[in-house]
Design a protein around this motif. Structure first.
Motif, PDB file in Angstrom:
ATOM      1  N   GLN A 271       0.812  -1.217   0.000  1.00  0.00           N
ATOM      2  CA  GLN A 271       0.000   0.000   0.000  1.00  0.00           C
ATOM      3  C   GLN A 271       0.849   1.271   0.000  1.00  0.00           C
ATOM      4  O   GLN A 271       0.327   2.369   0.148  1.00  0.00           O
ATOM      5  CB  GLN A 271      -0.949  -0.014   1.194  1.00  0.00           C
ATOM      6  CG  GLN A 271      -1.923  -1.182   1.119  1.00  0.00           C
ATOM      7  CD  GLN A 271      -3.018  -1.134   2.173  1.00  0.00           C
ATOM      8  OE1 GLN A 271      -3.202  -0.121   2.836  1.00  0.00           O
ATOM      9  NE2 GLN A 271      -3.734  -2.238   2.315  1.00  0.00           N
ATOM     10  N   SER A 272       2.135   1.095  -0.236  1.00  0.00           N
ATOM     11  CA  SER A 272       3.036   2.254  -0.319  1.00  0.00           C
ATOM     12  C   SER A 272       3.218   2.652  -1.782  1.00  0.00           C
ATOM     13  O   SER A 272       3.752   1.878  -2.587  1.00  0.00           O
ATOM     14  CB  SER A 272       4.389   1.918   0.302  1.00  0.00           C
ATOM     15  OG  SER A 272       5.350   2.897  -0.053  1.00  0.00           O
ATOM     16  N   GLY A 273       2.790   3.856  -2.098  1.00  0.00           N
ATOM     17  CA  GLY A 273       2.918   4.322  -3.476  1.00  0.00           C
ATOM     18  C   GLY A 273       4.355   4.380  -3.937  1.00  0.00           C
ATOM     19  O   GLY A 273       4.683   4.025  -5.080  1.00  0.00           O
ATOM     20  N   THR A 274       5.244   4.812  -3.054  1.00  0.00           N
ATOM     21  CA  THR A 274       6.671   4.912  -3.401  1.00  0.00           C
ATOM     22  C   THR A 274       7.257   3.532  -3.678  1.00  0.00           C
ATOM     23  O   THR A 274       7.958   3.318  -4.675  1.00  0.00           O
ATOM     24  CB  THR A 274       7.452   5.596  -2.280  1.00  0.00           C
ATOM     25  OG1 THR A 274       6.906   6.893  -2.048  1.00  0.00           O
ATOM     26  CG2 THR A 274       8.917   5.729  -2.643  1.00  0.00           C
ATOM     27  N   PHE A 275       6.959   2.586  -2.789  1.00  0.00           N
ATOM     28  CA  PHE A 275       7.532   1.254  -2.928  1.00  0.00           C
ATOM     29  C   PHE A 275       7.019   0.567  -4.197  1.00  0.00           C
ATOM     30  O   PHE A 275       7.822   0.034  -4.987  1.00  0.00           O
ATOM     31  CB  PHE A 275       7.187   0.407  -1.700  1.00  0.00           C
ATOM     32  CG  PHE A 275       7.760  -0.979  -1.753  1.00  0.00           C
ATOM     33  CD1 PHE A 275       9.071  -1.222  -1.339  1.00  0.00           C
ATOM     34  CD2 PHE A 275       7.014  -2.050  -2.244  1.00  0.00           C
ATOM     35  CE1 PHE A 275       9.607  -2.498  -1.409  1.00  0.00           C
ATOM     36  CE2 PHE A 275       7.544  -3.325  -2.321  1.00  0.00           C
ATOM     37  CZ  PHE A 275       8.846  -3.554  -1.902  1.00  0.00           C
ATOM     38  N   ILE A 276       5.704   0.571  -4.406  1.00  0.00           N
ATOM     39  CA  ILE A 276       5.128  -0.104  -5.582  1.00  0.00           C
ATOM     40  C   ILE A 276       5.540   0.615  -6.862  1.00  0.00           C
ATOM     41  O   ILE A 276       5.806  -0.013  -7.896  1.00  0.00           O
ATOM     42  CB  ILE A 276       3.596  -0.201  -5.476  1.00  0.00           C
ATOM     43  CG1 ILE A 276       3.192  -1.091  -4.298  1.00  0.00           C
ATOM     44  CG2 ILE A 276       2.979  -0.736  -6.764  1.00  0.00           C
ATOM     45  CD1 ILE A 276       3.680  -2.525  -4.400  1.00  0.00           C
TER      46      ILE A 276
ATOM     47  N   PHE B 203      -4.186 -12.872 -12.337  1.00  0.00           N
ATOM     48  CA  PHE B 203      -5.188 -13.200 -11.332  1.00  0.00           C
ATOM     49  C   PHE B 203      -4.593 -13.163  -9.929  1.00  0.00           C
ATOM     50  O   PHE B 203      -5.231 -12.691  -8.983  1.00  0.00           O
ATOM     51  CB  PHE B 203      -5.797 -14.574 -11.608  1.00  0.00           C
ATOM     52  CG  PHE B 203      -6.979 -14.857 -10.741  1.00  0.00           C
ATOM     53  CD1 PHE B 203      -8.199 -14.254 -10.986  1.00  0.00           C
ATOM     54  CD2 PHE B 203      -6.862 -15.710  -9.649  1.00  0.00           C
ATOM     55  CE1 PHE B 203      -9.287 -14.485 -10.169  1.00  0.00           C
ATOM     56  CE2 PHE B 203      -7.954 -15.952  -8.827  1.00  0.00           C
ATOM     57  CZ  PHE B 203      -9.175 -15.343  -9.090  1.00  0.00           C
ATOM     58  N   CYS B 204      -3.369 -13.672  -9.788  1.00  0.00           N
ATOM     59  CA  CYS B 204      -2.708 -13.597  -8.483  1.00  0.00           C
ATOM     60  C   CYS B 204      -2.522 -12.146  -8.059  1.00  0.00           C
ATOM     61  O   CYS B 204      -2.727 -11.786  -6.891  1.00  0.00           O
ATOM     62  CB  CYS B 204      -1.357 -14.302  -8.538  1.00  0.00           C
ATOM     63  SG  CYS B 204      -1.459 -16.097  -8.747  1.00  0.00           S
ATOM     64  N   LEU B 205      -2.141 -11.317  -9.028  1.00  0.00           N
ATOM     65  CA  LEU B 205      -1.922  -9.898  -8.745  1.00  0.00           C
ATOM     66  C   LEU B 205      -3.215  -9.244  -8.246  1.00  0.00           C
ATOM     67  O   LEU B 205      -3.185  -8.378  -7.369  1.00  0.00           O
ATOM     68  CB  LEU B 205      -1.430  -9.201 -10.019  1.00  0.00           C
ATOM     69  CG  LEU B 205      -0.599  -7.924  -9.863  1.00  0.00           C
ATOM     70  CD1 LEU B 205       0.689  -8.215  -9.101  1.00  0.00           C
ATOM     71  CD2 LEU B 205      -0.294  -7.337 -11.232  1.00  0.00           C
ATOM     72  N   SER B 206      -4.347  -9.666  -8.787  1.00  0.00           N
ATOM     73  CA  SER B 206      -5.629  -9.063  -8.399  1.00  0.00           C
ATOM     74  C   SER B 206      -6.000  -9.377  -6.955  1.00  0.00           C
ATOM     75  O   SER B 206      -6.828  -8.692  -6.359  1.00  0.00           O
ATOM     76  CB  SER B 206      -6.741  -9.555  -9.327  1.00  0.00           C
ATOM     77  OG  SER B 206      -7.101 -10.904  -9.037  1.00  0.00           O
TER      78      SER B 206
ATOM     79  N   LEU C 160      -4.447   3.547  -4.752  1.00  0.00           N
ATOM     80  CA  LEU C 160      -3.314   4.262  -5.347  1.00  0.00           C
ATOM     81  C   LEU C 160      -2.306   3.284  -5.933  1.00  0.00           C
ATOM     82  O   LEU C 160      -1.859   3.445  -7.076  1.00  0.00           O
ATOM     83  CB  LEU C 160      -2.636   5.137  -4.292  1.00  0.00           C
ATOM     84  CG  LEU C 160      -1.318   5.789  -4.726  1.00  0.00           C
ATOM     85  CD1 LEU C 160      -1.552   6.748  -5.872  1.00  0.00           C
ATOM     86  CD2 LEU C 160      -0.659   6.513  -3.538  1.00  0.00           C
ATOM     87  N   THR C 161      -1.931   2.254  -5.154  1.00  0.00           N
ATOM     88  CA  THR C 161      -0.902   1.336  -5.661  1.00  0.00           C
ATOM     89  C   THR C 161      -1.452   0.448  -6.779  1.00  0.00           C
ATOM     90  O   THR C 161      -0.725   0.086  -7.705  1.00  0.00           O
ATOM     91  CB  THR C 161      -0.331   0.471  -4.515  1.00  0.00           C
ATOM     92  OG1 THR C 161      -1.407  -0.195  -3.832  1.00  0.00           O
ATOM     93  CG2 THR C 161       0.443   1.326  -3.524  1.00  0.00           C
ATOM     94  N   TYR C 162      -2.737   0.114  -6.698  1.00  0.00           N
ATOM     95  CA  TYR C 162      -3.369  -0.617  -7.799  1.00  0.00           C
ATOM     96  C   TYR C 162      -3.276   0.209  -9.088  1.00  0.00           C
ATOM     97  O   TYR C 162      -2.930  -0.311 -10.163  1.00  0.00           O
ATOM     98  CB  TYR C 162      -4.838  -0.909  -7.463  1.00  0.00           C
ATOM     99  CG  TYR C 162      -5.702  -1.160  -8.683  1.00  0.00           C
ATOM    100  CD1 TYR C 162      -5.655  -2.368  -9.365  1.00  0.00           C
ATOM    101  CD2 TYR C 162      -6.545  -0.157  -9.165  1.00  0.00           C
ATOM    102  CE1 TYR C 162      -6.432  -2.582 -10.502  1.00  0.00           C
ATOM    103  CE2 TYR C 162      -7.319  -0.362 -10.291  1.00  0.00           C
ATOM    104  CZ  TYR C 162      -7.264  -1.572 -10.958  1.00  0.00           C
ATOM    105  OH  TYR C 162      -8.029  -1.775 -12.079  1.00  0.00           O
TER     106      TYR C 162
ATOM    107  N   LYS D 235      -1.033   1.512 -14.498  1.00  0.00           N
ATOM    108  CA  LYS D 235      -0.243   2.399 -15.362  1.00  0.00           C
ATOM    109  C   LYS D 235       0.978   1.681 -15.911  1.00  0.00           C
ATOM    110  O   LYS D 235       1.336   1.840 -17.090  1.00  0.00           O
ATOM    111  CB  LYS D 235       0.181   3.637 -14.570  1.00  0.00           C
ATOM    112  CG  LYS D 235       0.898   4.681 -15.420  1.00  0.00           C
ATOM    113  CD  LYS D 235       1.198   5.942 -14.618  1.00  0.00           C
ATOM    114  CE  LYS D 235       1.882   6.981 -15.488  1.00  0.00           C
ATOM    115  NZ  LYS D 235       2.200   8.222 -14.726  1.00  0.00           N
ATOM    116  N   GLY D 236       1.631   0.858 -15.063  1.00  0.00           N
ATOM    117  CA  GLY D 236       2.794   0.094 -15.530  1.00  0.00           C
ATOM    118  C   GLY D 236       2.416  -0.869 -16.641  1.00  0.00           C
ATOM    119  O   GLY D 236       3.134  -1.004 -17.641  1.00  0.00           O
TER     120      GLY D 236
END
Length: 565
Positions: free
Chosen positions: A152-157, A178-181, A188-190, A195-196
């Motif tokens: 949940q850290s925007g900087t880290f992700i 699916f695992c990522l979901s 925010l991190t999602y 975007k990536g």
């Protein structure tokens, strides 16, 4: 090992080929079991160790497979060497099972982050089946053990996506997605992950792009029991929500899916972000079209060149659900076609025009507004007579739904169209008019006379048989100006036959008598006089008036006619 890899490959192919046939909810996130003894059973570990002990060059590193490195001294590789090995291995397009990659990444774990950062700078984009398996293994080795705070850290992700796994994101498997979901990302991190993936979208084929929506985006935004599951409160308005949460994959969602993911979505606010297919879907959902303004907005983003494909989908739905589309909505659809359809262009063939009339526009003509009659007739400008007949025919097919004022407008436009006897090609002029006006009435005598070019009055009137003339004059209200009836008989060559054979109403006889009376009075032979007074005018003479037998009228009568009178 090869059998396991083959099964996974087949499952992946089926999921990507038939994404709509297997919903994301029917899958589970599968973790890969690693059996180092099985993987390394056939590997000669000493050969790699001996080679690298004396030669640590890129050539030497890349001369061995990932399997050989994973089963040997991979844990001794420096970050730079590891980045070099990743580059040459992935560029060779050699595919290794996820189990091999996972073992390899587990062995090189201490240097992995730095190596991935270096790899990202030299290979920012990569797309191949080989990369897909490596990405699956990276998730298990690098992402699966992240803490909630990290997820949940925007900087880290942000760093993770951009500097570590970014180059691999063009080749995600359905299992990876699916695992990522299922990860506990914040909104925010999602959105950073979306975007990536969007940044790599152009390197993905269509099935991969569809998979991103089906197996990652849709499941994540459909989470149950999670505050702000659809990530609606973290964005300002529908456009921002769509761009942030679906990124470059919004085109793979149906309108129904978008509404499910965000019940507050205003489709009218995101029209310019929707694909042509989505716009067609939207137009087939009458609940989204509140009135003229909504339809105008939709049609404003549809190119006129796409009108045919648009209405091929939309018109059948309007016809089937006519009661659910208001007259205002249907009229606005029609107005857009009339304004921008360019039906006068030579490129629009008669066959294409026919398709427009009978299929695409017909549902829009039900309960046609009177104000749209003239514009509708104008689409026949510079077109063939065949096209004009089709315009009237399609209106005739819906005439039961039309108001009195609309029918009157249609009649008036037919009269305007026929000026100069346009599209008449021979035969009975009466039948021509009847077949042209269809159920929209018939011109009265005055209007009929106005349609006749002065030089063609006799020609056209004499194409009408006596029985047809009788039918014409017997219609209620057709005679509104008696002198016009006389114009007909002054050019008609079969007057005598008409008088003898046609049974017309008394009020018609009363009107006709003054027109033919001079002919009876001017007959000069006894036989002709007898025919006039005993046969032709037998049913007309009772309508004689004192004006018709006045000295002014009979002063030019023949003696025989005068004596008979």
């Amino acid at each position: 090992m090869e059998l396991s890899m083959g099964i996974k490959s087949s499952m992946e192919f089926l999921r990507e080929t038939f994404p709509r046939c297997s919903t994301s909810y029917s899958f589970t996130c599968k973790e890969t079991a690693v059996d180092e003894n099985l993987i390394c059973a056939a590997v000669n570990r000493s050969q790699l160790q001996q080679t690298l002990a004396t030669d640590n060059s890129s050539t030497a590193l890349c001369s061995f497979t990932i399997t050989e490195h994973a089963c040997s001294v991979a844990d001794q590789l420096a970050a730079q060497s590891l980045a070099t090995l990743l580059k040459c291995s992935l560029e060779s397009h050699t595919t290794y099972p996820v189990e091999v990659w996972k073992l390899f990444f587990q062995k090189v774990s201490p240097a992995l982050d730095e190596a991935l950062e270096t790899f990202a700078t030299v290979t920012p984009n990569n797309s191949s089946p080989a990369v897909s398996n490596a990405l699956d293994a990276l998730r298990e080795a690098r992402l699966a053990n992240l803490s909630n705070a990290q997820l949940q850290s925007g900087t880290f992700i942000g760093d993770l996506v951009q500097r570590n796994i970014g180059p691999f994101l063009a080749s995600p498997s359905t299992n990876f997605l699916f695992c990522l979901s299922s990860y506990n990302f914040s909104c925010l991190t999602y959105q950073i992950v979306v975007k990536g993936l969007s940044n790599q979208r152009e390197l993905m084929n269509s099935s991969k792009q569809q998979a991103v929506f089906t197996y990652f985006i849709k499941p994540f935004l459909s989470r149950v029991g999670t505050p702000d599951a659809g990530c609606t409160s973290s964005t300002n308005g529908s456009q921002e929500w769509l761009q942030a949460n679906l990124g470059g994959f919004a085109s793979f969602a149906t309108i129904q899916e978008l509404q499910t993911l965000n019940p507050h979505l205003s489709t009218m606010d995101v029209l310019d972000l929707l694909t042509f297919s989505q716009l067609r879907q939207l137009a087939t959902m009458p609940s989204h079209l509140k009135g003229m303004q909504d339809v105008s907005k939709v049609m404003g983003v549809i190119q006129s060149a796409d009108f045919a494909a648009f209405f091929d989908t939309v018109s059948p739905v309007i016809e089937a659900q006519s009661a659910n589309y208001t007259l205002e909505v249907k009229s606005t659809f029609l107005q857009a076609v009339l304004d921008r359809g360019d039906f006068s262009l030579p490129a629009v063939s008669d066959e294409e025009f026919l398709l427009w009339m009978r299929v695409r526009l017909r549902p829009l003509l039900v309960n046609l507004s009177s104000s749209l009659v003239k514009p509708f007739f104008s689409i026949g400008t510079n077109r063939s007579c065949y096209s004009h007949r089709e315009i009237i025919t399609v209106l005739d097919n819906v005439q039961m739904t039309l108001s009195k004022s609309t029918k009157e407008n249609i009649y008036n436009n037919i009269v305007l169209f026929l000026q100069g006897v346009k599209c008449y090609s021979g035969g009975s002029f009466y039948l021509f008019l009847k077949n042209t006006f269809l159920s929209f009435g018939f011109p009265d005598v005055s209007t009929l006379i106005s349609l006749l070019p002065p030089t063609r009055k006799s020609e056209l009137l004499n194409t009408i048989s006596t029985s047809e003339l009788g039918q014409l004059l017997s219609q209620p209200g057709v005679i509104n100006n008696s002198p016009d009836v006389c114009i007909i008989f002054s050019h008609y060559n079969n007057t005598a036959t008409f008088l003898q054979s046609e049974d017309v109403p008394d009020d018609v006889r009363r009107t006709i008598l003054p027109c033919v009376w001079p002919l009876a009075l001017s007959s000069s032979s006894r036989s002709e006089v007898d025919l006039w007074f005993n046969v032709r005018l037998k049913d007309y003479l009772r309508f004689l008036t004192k004006e018709l037998i006045s000295s002014t009228e009979v002063q030019n009568a023949s003696c025989l006619a005068f004596q008979k009178l």
